[in-house]
Write an enzyme that holds these catalytic residues in place. Sequence first.
Site, short mmCIF file in Angstrom:
data_model
loop_
_atom_site.label_atom_id
_atom_site.label_comp_id
_atom_site.label_asym_id
_atom_site.label_seq_id
_atom_site.Cartn_x
_atom_site.Cartn_y
_atom_site.Cartn_z
N GLY A 28 0.82 -1.21 0.00
CA GLY A 28 0.00 0.00 0.00
C GLY A 28 0.84 1.25 0.00
N ASP A 29 1.92 1.26 0.77
CA ASP A 29 2.81 2.42 0.80
C ASP A 29 3.49 2.63 -0.54
OD1 ASP A 29 2.57 3.47 3.45
OD2 ASP A 29 3.65 1.74 4.20
N THR A 30 4.01 1.56 -1.11
CA THR A 30 4.75 1.69 -2.35
C THR A 30 3.84 2.09 -3.50
OG1 THR A 30 6.28 -0.01 -1.55
CG2 THR A 30 6.37 0.53 -3.88
#
Length: 401
Positions: A183-185
């Site tokens: 999700g962050d990437t």
Amino acid sequence: MTPQGLPDDRRAAGPLAGLKVLELGQLIAGPFAGKTLGDFGADVIKIEPPASGQQPGGDPLRQWRMLHEGTSVWWQVQSRNKRSVVLDLRTPEGREAVRTLIDDADVLIENFKPGTLEKWGLGPDELLRTNPGLVMLRISGYGQDGPYRDLPGFAVVAEAMGGLRHLMGEPGRVPVRAGVSLGDTLAALHGVIGVLLALQARSQSVSPEAPRGRGQVVDVALYEAVFNCMESLLPEYSAFGAVREPAGSALPGIAPSNAYRCADGQVVIGGNGDSIYKRLMSAIGRDDLGQDPALASNAGRAAQVDRIDAAITAWTVARNVDDVVSTLQAVSVPVGRIYTVRDIAADPHFQARGMIQRIVTATGLALDVPGVVPRLSETPGGLFRPAPALGEHTQEVLGRK
């Protein structure tokens, strides 16, 4: 790459050379966006907090996972091509110093909880008034508005809300997660796209009144970045009321595409193209399935996927991985081993493509790190500067003001 980095002329040739980026974020999403811009020549100035009490100071990622001489080796990847400046944004002096840096910056990256910059007097209304050409990338769990705006959001929650987590794992079991923060990437990459779009728009809005063009805010929510990658999930529900369920290693509705057991491991096989399917069935001695008119198209194969997968498995379990891979590659059927990092590090294709780069950290550690993606033929990115020590460039950067 040595601790001194690469020659300045290499950085100057990058497609983002001359772009000044101020990174206020921590951990993964914001800093990954900053890393990506830095890989292509942008001057990324990372603002980090000072030590306080029992807190060591700096981005917490410095202390995440495996450490070498007190610093995470992950840090050497996430913060390469950046300069580190220590400022305490909780103090008026720290905020004033940041404002001065922002005045001539091109891009500001932050991934604080919405409202944090506004509380510090660093919201877009104030910053765009003094620097109308500024592009502000704001990454948060749920975005800068909406009913969930103020809720804390990490990648683990975004992956669940965006629809990804429900599909991961075996049917009827607790959903699993990938061992990395997807999700962050995904949010970071969407953020980089947004920044580049906003810079293009800025270049098209240059006028006597706005000599650098007009900046804007790029608002990226983690859950939206995940949701944007969910392919046919929503339209299938909208049209047919279909709620896609987890399917283990298979790809529902597309056949055959799965992971298959071998005598000494597993492989993945993608035999879902019509002509590829026929070659696959011929290779495993099942021309009866390959020539069956009912299985000539994906729709027919999807309806009988269990039958097809059983035939493939009966063939793979009697052979080792090397045999399966070499046999299917010889007839142009997509097939692959399931790599561990040991496999990645030893693979000649990764090496030939420059995807594994050897650096030497400031502490003298020889370290393999991922190369730069994507590859540009004329203005490639590079590893220009090693990850900085905490506050290494504070005087260098602030001394110019």
